[in-house]
Motif scaffolding. Structure first.
Motif, PDB file in Angstrom:
ATOM      1  N   CYS A 152       0.875  -1.101  -0.026  1.00 16.60           N
ATOM      2  CA  CYS A 152       0.083   0.036   0.044  1.00 16.60           C
ATOM      3  C   CYS A 152       1.016   1.131   0.016  1.00 16.60           C
ATOM      4  O   CYS A 152       1.892   1.297   0.618  1.00 16.60           O
TER       5      CYS A 152
ATOM      6  N   GLY B 225       1.169   5.501  -0.056  1.00 19.00           N
ATOM      7  CA  GLY B 225       0.367   6.802   0.271  1.00 19.00           C
ATOM      8  C   GLY B 225       1.082   7.965   0.300  1.00 19.00           C
ATOM      9  O   GLY B 225       2.164   8.097   0.408  1.00 19.00           O
TER      10      GLY B 225
ATOM     11  N   GLY C 196      -2.914  12.378   6.624  1.00 18.58           N
ATOM     12  CA  GLY C 196      -3.017  11.600   5.329  1.00 18.58           C
ATOM     13  C   GLY C 196      -3.763  12.431   4.132  1.00 18.58           C
ATOM     14  O   GLY C 196      -4.685  13.198   4.409  1.00 18.58           O
TER      15      GLY C 196
ATOM     16  N   ARG D  51      -4.000   7.376  -0.390  1.00 20.09           N
ATOM     17  CA  ARG D  51      -3.612   6.015  -0.265  1.00 20.09           C
ATOM     18  C   ARG D  51      -4.113   5.469  -1.303  1.00 20.09           C
ATOM     19  O   ARG D  51      -5.137   5.467  -1.699  1.00 20.09           O
TER      20      ARG D  51
ATOM     21  N   GLN E 181      -8.582   3.833  -4.429  1.00 16.56           N
ATOM     22  CA  GLN E 181      -7.845   4.841  -3.657  1.00 16.56           C
ATOM     23  C   GLN E 181      -8.763   5.519  -2.650  1.00 16.56           C
ATOM     24  O   GLN E 181      -9.884   5.473  -2.563  1.00 16.56           O
TER      25      GLN E 181
ATOM     26  N   CYS F 148       5.932  10.801   0.722  1.00 17.18           N
ATOM     27  CA  CYS F 148       5.527   9.603   0.433  1.00 17.18           C
ATOM     28  C   CYS F 148       5.787   8.265   1.397  1.00 17.18           C
ATOM     29  O   CYS F 148       6.700   8.425   2.145  1.00 17.18           O
TER      30      CYS F 148
ATOM     31  N   CYS G  24      -4.404  -1.599   2.262  1.00 21.41           N
ATOM     32  CA  CYS G  24      -4.640  -0.346   2.964  1.00 21.41           C
ATOM     33  C   CYS G  24      -5.709  -0.398   3.748  1.00 21.41           C
ATOM     34  O   CYS G  24      -6.723   0.221   3.659  1.00 21.41           O
TER      35      CYS G  24
ATOM     36  N   TRP H 255      -4.387   4.277   7.866  1.00 21.28           N
ATOM     37  CA  TRP H 255      -3.325   5.349   7.250  1.00 21.28           C
ATOM     38  C   TRP H 255      -2.041   5.197   7.967  1.00 21.28           C
ATOM     39  O   TRP H 255      -1.043   5.716   7.730  1.00 21.28           O
TER      40      TRP H 255
ATOM     41  N   MET I 227       1.435   3.651   8.180  1.00 18.77           N
ATOM     42  CA  MET I 227       2.347   3.286   7.379  1.00 18.77           C
ATOM     43  C   MET I 227       3.694   2.829   7.975  1.00 18.77           C
ATOM     44  O   MET I 227       3.923   3.095   9.160  1.00 18.77           O
TER      45      MET I 227
END
Length: 121
Positions: free
Chosen positions: A33, A35, A47, A50, A58, A96, A103, A106, A108
């Protein structure tokens, strides 16, 4: 090692457009995923958008929906963010980011160093 390198930032006038790119390496890009996030001066990181590993779905922040489009090229290991109708309040450092798998939210795992976007009125 994982590398995420943003490009395409800069200064534009309100109403203009920018296209950010993120070159990814060091991991199986097509399984992650991806974002875009941003952090304005004095504010928390938020965010922006993503996209699922296959690019089929998306997700967008409500405040930006309709003005930004996230896309990816799995053959080139590159992530994009097209931003239109830019406003001064879009001024921020844009990041990034990547996480393994779908996903779900949010959260990461990996982050780029960011690139500055400045919108003048």
């Amino acid at each position: 090692q994982v590398q995420l390198v943003e490009s395409g930032g800069g200064s534009v006038q309100a109403g203009g457009s920018l296209r950010l790119s993120c070159d990814a390496s060091g991991f199986t890009y097509s399984s992650y995923c991806m974002g875009w996030f941003r952090q304005a001066p004095g504010k928390e990181r938020e965010g922006v958008a993503r996209i699922t590993p296959d690019g089929a779905k998306q997700y967008y922040a409500d405040s930006l929906k309709g003005r930004v489009t996230i896309s990816r090229d799995n053959a080139e290991n590159t992530l994009y963010l097209q931003m239109d109708s830019l406003k001064p309040e879009d001024t921020a450092m844009y990041y990034c980011a990547a996480r393994g798998g779908y996903c779900l939210n949010w959260s990461m795992h990996y982050w780029g160093k960011g690139i500055m976007v400045t919108i003048s009125s």
